[in-house]
Motif scaffolding. Structure first.
Motif, PDB file in Angstrom:
ATOM      1  N   ARG A 231      14.842   0.886 -45.798  1.00 15.48           N
ATOM      2  CA  ARG A 231      15.488   2.190 -45.695  1.00 15.48           C
ATOM      3  C   ARG A 231      14.979   3.143 -46.761  1.00 15.48           C
ATOM      4  N   THR A 232      14.973   4.423 -46.395  1.00 16.14           N
ATOM      5  CA  THR A 232      14.628   5.455 -47.364  1.00 16.14           C
ATOM      6  C   THR A 232      15.847   5.737 -48.239  1.00 16.14           C
ATOM      7  N   GLN A 233      15.631   6.526 -49.290  1.00 14.85           N
ATOM      8  CA  GLN A 233      16.744   6.895 -50.172  1.00 14.85           C
ATOM      9  C   GLN A 233      17.836   7.598 -49.386  1.00 14.85           C
ATOM     10  N   TYR A 234      17.439   8.508 -48.484  1.00 15.91           N
ATOM     11  CA  TYR A 234      18.453   9.232 -47.709  1.00 15.91           C
ATOM     12  C   TYR A 234      19.188   8.289 -46.750  1.00 15.91           C
ATOM     13  N   GLN A 235      18.474   7.356 -46.123  1.00 14.03           N
ATOM     14  CA  GLN A 235      19.129   6.442 -45.188  1.00 14.03           C
ATOM     15  C   GLN A 235      20.144   5.558 -45.908  1.00 14.03           C
ATOM     16  N   GLU A 382      23.362  18.395 -40.913  1.00 16.09           N
ATOM     17  CA  GLU A 382      22.628  17.664 -39.876  1.00 16.09           C
ATOM     18  C   GLU A 382      21.404  17.009 -40.482  1.00 16.09           C
ATOM     19  N   ASP A 383      20.749  16.132 -39.701  1.00 15.43           N
ATOM     20  CA  ASP A 383      19.462  15.573 -40.094  1.00 15.43           C
ATOM     21  C   ASP A 383      18.597  15.388 -38.855  1.00 15.43           C
ATOM     22  N   LYS A 384      17.418  14.815 -39.047  1.00 15.52           N
ATOM     23  CA  LYS A 384      16.496  14.573 -37.934  1.00 15.52           C
ATOM     24  C   LYS A 384      16.530  13.099 -37.560  1.00 15.52           C
ATOM     25  N   LEU A 385      16.347  12.806 -36.275  1.00 19.91           N
ATOM     26  CA  LEU A 385      16.330  11.441 -35.767  1.00 19.91           C
ATOM     27  C   LEU A 385      14.921  11.114 -35.296  1.00 19.91           C
ATOM     28  N   ASP A 391      16.216  11.061 -41.083  1.00 20.56           N
ATOM     29  CA  ASP A 391      15.604  11.595 -42.298  1.00 20.56           C
ATOM     30  C   ASP A 391      15.722  13.111 -42.288  1.00 20.56           C
ATOM     31  N   ALA A 392      15.097  13.762 -43.269  1.00 20.87           N
ATOM     32  CA  ALA A 392      15.056  15.229 -43.394  1.00 20.87           C
ATOM     33  C   ALA A 392      16.432  15.871 -43.231  1.00 20.87           C
ATOM     34  N   PRO A 393      17.393  15.521 -44.096  1.00 17.97           N
ATOM     35  CA  PRO A 393      18.726  16.124 -43.963  1.00 17.97           C
ATOM     36  C   PRO A 393      18.707  17.608 -44.298  1.00 17.97           C
ATOM     37  N   LEU A 394      19.570  18.357 -43.647  1.00 12.42           N
ATOM     38  CA  LEU A 394      19.782  19.771 -43.953  1.00 12.42           C
ATOM     39  C   LEU A 394      21.208  19.913 -44.473  1.00 12.42           C
ATOM     40  N   PHE A 395      21.312  19.920 -45.809  1.00 18.10           N
ATOM     41  CA  PHE A 395      22.611  20.105 -46.443  1.00 18.10           C
ATOM     42  C   PHE A 395      22.826  21.599 -46.648  1.00 18.10           C
ATOM     43  N   LYS A 396      23.744  22.154 -45.917  1.00 15.57           N
ATOM     44  CA  LYS A 396      23.874  23.600 -45.803  1.00 15.57           C
ATOM     45  C   LYS A 396      24.889  24.165 -46.795  1.00 15.57           C
ATOM     46  N   PRO A 397      24.744  25.441 -47.128  1.00 16.60           N
ATOM     47  CA  PRO A 397      25.787  26.107 -47.910  1.00 16.60           C
ATOM     48  C   PRO A 397      26.954  26.478 -47.013  1.00 16.60           C
ATOM     49  N   ASP A 398      28.052  26.877 -47.626  1.00 19.42           N
ATOM     50  CA  ASP A 398      29.115  27.508 -46.848  1.00 19.42           C
ATOM     51  C   ASP A 398      28.577  28.838 -46.323  1.00 19.42           C
ATOM     52  N   ALA A 468      12.455  20.269 -33.691  1.00 17.91           N
ATOM     53  CA  ALA A 468      12.887  19.485 -34.838  1.00 17.91           C
ATOM     54  C   ALA A 468      11.685  19.034 -35.660  1.00 17.91           C
ATOM     55  N   ILE A 469      10.510  18.886 -35.022  1.00 15.50           N
ATOM     56  CA  ILE A 469       9.283  18.562 -35.751  1.00 15.50           C
ATOM     57  C   ILE A 469       8.752  19.806 -36.429  1.00 15.50           C
ATOM     58  N   SER A 470       8.591  20.877 -35.654  1.00 16.20           N
ATOM     59  CA  SER A 470       8.069  22.144 -36.177  1.00 16.20           C
ATOM     60  C   SER A 470       8.341  23.213 -35.149  1.00 16.20           C
ATOM     61  N   VAL A 471       8.537  24.454 -35.629  1.00 17.30           N
ATOM     62  CA  VAL A 471       8.752  25.558 -34.692  1.00 17.30           C
ATOM     63  C   VAL A 471       7.521  25.775 -33.822  1.00 17.30           C
ATOM     64  N   ARG A 472       6.355  25.245 -34.251  1.00 11.35           N
ATOM     65  CA  ARG A 472       5.143  25.417 -33.445  1.00 11.35           C
ATOM     66  C   ARG A 472       5.215  24.624 -32.143  1.00 11.35           C
ATOM     67  N   GLN A 473       6.184  23.668 -32.073  1.00 10.97           N
ATOM     68  CA  GLN A 473       6.367  22.928 -30.826  1.00 10.97           C
ATOM     69  C   GLN A 473       6.867  23.858 -29.722  1.00 10.97           C
ATOM     70  N   LYS A 474       7.567  24.922 -30.122  1.00 14.25           N
ATOM     71  CA  LYS A 474       8.074  25.912 -29.167  1.00 14.25           C
ATOM     72  C   LYS A 474       7.628  27.290 -29.639  1.00 14.25           C
ATOM     73  N   PRO A 475       6.423  27.713 -29.222  1.00 12.95           N
ATOM     74  CA  PRO A 475       5.870  28.974 -29.741  1.00 12.95           C
ATOM     75  C   PRO A 475       6.765  30.180 -29.521  1.00 12.95           C
ATOM     76  N   ARG A 476       7.534  30.187 -28.421  1.00 13.84           N
ATOM     77  CA  ARG A 476       8.383  31.343 -28.124  1.00 13.84           C
ATOM     78  C   ARG A 476       9.589  31.417 -29.051  1.00 13.84           C
ATOM     79  N   GLN A 477       9.903  30.324 -29.735  1.00 16.88           N
ATOM     80  CA  GLN A 477      11.122  30.309 -30.536  1.00 16.88           C
ATOM     81  C   GLN A 477      11.066  31.338 -31.662  1.00 16.88           C
ATOM     82  N   LEU A 478       9.933  31.427 -32.339  1.00 16.24           N
ATOM     83  CA  LEU A 478       9.810  32.391 -33.434  1.00 16.24           C
ATOM     84  C   LEU A 478      10.006  33.815 -32.937  1.00 16.24           C
ATOM     85  N   ASP A 479       9.360  34.139 -31.838  1.00 21.27           N
ATOM     86  CA  ASP A 479       9.452  35.499 -31.316  1.00 21.27           C
ATOM     87  C   ASP A 479      10.864  35.794 -30.821  1.00 21.27           C
TER      88      ASP A 479
END
Length: 776
Positions: A231-235, A382-385, A391-398, A468-479
């Motif tokens: 396991r990783t540190q986060y896991q 949330e995190d990534k599966l 892994d890659a947790p996103l610990f958010k602010p209020d 979840a990997i990268s926004v480049r997976q969905k090019p229209r998402q940025l626009d």
């Protein structure tokens, strides 16, 4: 109207019930007037003038005699700068003079109104001309600034492309080397030397093979599997913090006793989903500790036969599962709206067809509603599966409104009151790819009752088609995201340009500066002012903001020669009597200046880019903002200050101190505009009215604590504190405040809740360092 198309315009005027004469040329005007009575008068004459000069004198005379007012509108291809002054001069002979106060910019930037000004001289036109010039200059400045922003954006895109090309070249090189190695391996395999070696070593390999075979039979999970289950540190952290079986059983009993137990509708659009992944998603809902839910599976025209066969079976697993079909593929917004149409719950939440919920996800939402029954929007961490686990947790602010405009940090898991979703119109298909972002931006326009659950409740699966990997997976998402932000700002009446920051794939918002109000840059100095020269020279050299003054505040006994260090630099010098206390000096400077905006700055600050003050001013003009701080760098290009984190290793610590200047930081928070607990008075822009409302700086506290105290007073009064990385400055020889136990005691007594729980710093993060690293 002269110089226009009669056919179109006469019909338009007839439709609105106004009488108008529309002719194409000056000759027609003369003929028309000769047929009418000589005393014919018109309310107004509009002349679409051309570059042709031959008939201009006669046309000017005719129009002057028959109309009370003239509006000059340049025709296609006319050089306004050359032609209009000539025409204005001719009309002046008939006492028809320009009305520069009349703004006809919406008709045409070069349009001008002329009217009779009997008895007036050219001198009387000066105020109007100055007003008009000021408007033109403001427009020109706005256009110049927009051009600089676009050029900067283009340069950033070029740098990003160059970086990608460099990586592509390296990848090609690695591929060539890999191909060469494979060829060498094949050559070695076929070589006679290798075959002789295999024959010679064969007797020695027999015991090794026997040992391996025995191990596989006796310990089938030993050896090779060890690497895959490590396991990783986060896991490890997640395993310690997620709900256990006994916790879930307790939650089920607790949920049944809650006063409020609203039905929660879970909407899951489906399109050609992997059946095992969809089964995992459904299983995660069936395992929920809170049992009052409905799962709405919305098939968006899937064509995969295994999925179509599996859907009825999945829906039959529980009476709380409903299956609906669109019939044809219409997109995720259409599918989600279909789910909203059949949803019965007071609350709706959204689960992607390949993602997974923690079993206590709905319980945590329900638990929060017992404390905040009026909430309208709730979100969790949330995190990534991935294949090797979470892994890659996103610990958010209020709730952080400026952070949300940098990118959709709210993300998953999000629950929204169904009534408000319906009120804002549900999802919009033109924003597919960022449809949830667009929805959240419309929801926050209706309510500020937004709450955060600092717990990982959602696992976002990484796949080839997921962003979840990268926004480049969905090019229209940025626009689509950029358009959603622009639409949001337009609804709020905030003119702005939204640009992609290609380093982070987040967004940089450059708001239009409505008025460049005067800023007093207040710089306190001690009796040794040599340190001032570099900082003040950089301000005057590298500051594009048009309206500021430099105010130097020194002690009463400071020698007159202090100003000799600033030759040729316009500034005011104030002398402060009494002990040189930073807070007292600042309060004194506030009283001695009258600028509506005030920038408190250390003498060691050096400006890097010319728009730094304009960028900060764009935020302080917003009525909801109390103070703005920038990104302060050490001379070695590491971070010295990027906003304060409260309650970490004492009263407060600068975020990301020591990080490389261009490091993204945890979840990009170093390189995006966001809200924070406090910013440093080393470079803090604020408004005079806000300072007067909260009472200025606390003079009993040392400098850094006084800065934190001031920002906390602003937040208590309802104002936001903003950190912007796009205002970048060097801080030479920063002085780190010494520990003041008395000041610490005052702060802990005055602000116990804020120091215990910084709303902009997730409680799951480290309390020893302000680097946004994982806590215990």
């Amino acid at each position: 109207m002269v110089g226009a198309d009669p056919g179109k315009l006469e019909r338009r005027f007839a439709e609105i019930g106004r009488e108008a004469v529309v002719i194409e040329s000056g000759a027609e005007l003369a003929a028309k007037l000769s047929q009418e009575a000589a005393a014919t008068r018109f309310e107004i004459a509009l002349w679409f003038y051309s570059s042709e000069k031959s008939d201009a004198d006669r046309l000017v005379e005719k129009l002057s005699r028959c109309a009370d007012e003239i509006v000059l509108i340049p025709g296609f291809g006319v050089d306004v700068g050359e032609r209009r002054p000539q025409i204005v001069e001719k009309f002046g002979q008939f006492r028809l003079l320009p009305d520069y106060e009349c703004d006809l910019g919406e008709i045409h930037p070069g349009a001008l109104r002329l009217r009779h000004r009997l008895g007036e001289t050219a001198d009387a036109l000066v105020p109007g001309m100055e007003t008009a010039f000021a408007k033109v200059n403001a427009r020109l400045s706005g256009l110049q600034r927009a051009l600089r922003d676009r050029v900067s954006e283009l340069e950033a895109a070029h740098r990003h492309i160059a970086s990608l090309e460099e990586k592509l070249l390296k990848l090609k090189q690695y591929k060539r080397e890999l191909k060469s190695l494979k060829e060498q391996k094949q050559t070695l395999r076929k070589s006679p030397e290798r075959r002789i070696g295999q024959v010679l070593l064969a007797p020695y390999r027999i015991p090794e093979k026997l040992v391996k075979a025995t191990r596989k039979k006796l310990w089938p999970r030993h050896g090779g599997s060890k690497r895959s289950v490590a396991r990783t540190q986060y896991q490890e952290w997640l395993q310690r913090h997620r709900a256990s079986a006994s916790d879930l059983e307790r939650m089920r009993h607790e949920a049944r006793a809650f006063v409020s137990q609203p039905l929660i509708s879970i909407i899951t659009p489906i399109f050609d989903t992997s059946v095992p992944w969809l089964e995992e998603a459904v299983e995660s809902v069936l395992a929920q500790a809170h049992e009052n839910w409905e799962l709405l599976l919305i098939d968006d025209g899937s064509s995969a036969s295994d999925l179509l066969n599996a859907l009825p079976t999945l829906a039959a697993r529980d009476r709380r599962i409903t299956l609906a079909r669109l019939g044809e593929h219409k997109g995720i917004s259409a599918a989600s709206n279909q789910g909203l149409g059949v949803a019965r719950g007071e609350w709706v939440t959204f689960l992607d067809h390949d993602d997974v919920l923690e079993p206590d996800a709905l319980f945590q939402i329900l638990k929060l509603l017992q404390i905040h029954p009026d909430a309208d929007l709730i979100y969790s961490d949330e995190d990534k599966l991935a294949e090797n686990g979470c892994d890659a947790p996103l610990f958010k602010p209020d709730w952080s409104p400026d952070f949300l405009l940098s990118y959709n940090y709210v993300g998953h898991l999000t629950a929204v009151r169904r009534e408000i979703v319906q009120k804002v119109g549900g999802f919009r298909s033109e924003f597919d790819g960022a449809q949830d972002y667009d929805l959240f931006l419309r929801v926050i326009e209706q309510s500020d009752r937004i709450h955060h659950i600092p717990r990982v409740l959602y696992h976002w699966r990484r796949s080839e088609t997921s962003s979840a990997i990268s926004v480049r997976q969905k090019p229209r998402q940025l626009d689509a995201s950029r358009l959603a932000i622009e639409d949001h700002l337009q609804r709020r009446g905030e003119p702005a340009h939204v640009a992609v920051d290609w380093r982070t794939h987040a967004f940089c918002i450059r708001r239009e500066l409505v008025a460049a109000k005067k800023i007093s840059i207040i710089i306190p100095i001690r009796p040794e002012p040599e340190q001032l020269r570099r900082g003040v020279e950089s301000l005057t050299r590298a500051t594009r903001y048009p309206n500021y003054e430099i105010v130097i505040v020194g002690s009463e006994d400071m020698p007159d020669k202090a100003t000799d260090y600033l030759p040729g630099i316009a500034h005011r010098l104030l002398r402060f009597s009494g002990a040189f206390n930073d807070s007292a000096v600042r309060n004194f400077a506030i009283q001695q200046t009258d600028s509506p905006w005030l920038l408190f700055m250390d003498g060691n600050i050096e400006a890097i880019e010319p728009d730094w003050l304009t960028i900060m001013a764009e935020h302080i003009q917003r009525p909801e903002v109390g103070a703005v701080g920038g990104r302060l760098l050490n001379p070695n290009d590491t971070i010295e200050h990027a906003g304060f984190v409260l309650g970490v290793n004492g009263i407060a610590q600068p975020a990301f101190r020591g990080f490389p200047a261009e490091h993204p930081g945890a979840n990009r928070q170093l390189q995006v505009t966001r809200n924070c607990g406090a910013v440093s008075g080393t470079c803090m822009l604020t408004r005079r009215d806000v300072l007067q409302e909260v009472g200025g700086f606390e003079e009993s506290l040392p400098e850094s604590l006084a800065d934190v105290d001031l920002c906390l007073k602003m937040q208590r009064a309802g104002y936001l504190i903003v950190y912007t990385p796009f205002a970048k400055l060097y801080w030479h020889a920063p002085h780190h405040g010494r520990i003041d136990t008395r000041g610490d005691a005052i702060m802990r007594e005055r602000w116990p809740d804020a120091l215990q729980r910084d709303p902009y710093y997730n409680p799951n993060l480290s309390r020893d360092r302000a680097d946004f690293s994982l806590g215990k």
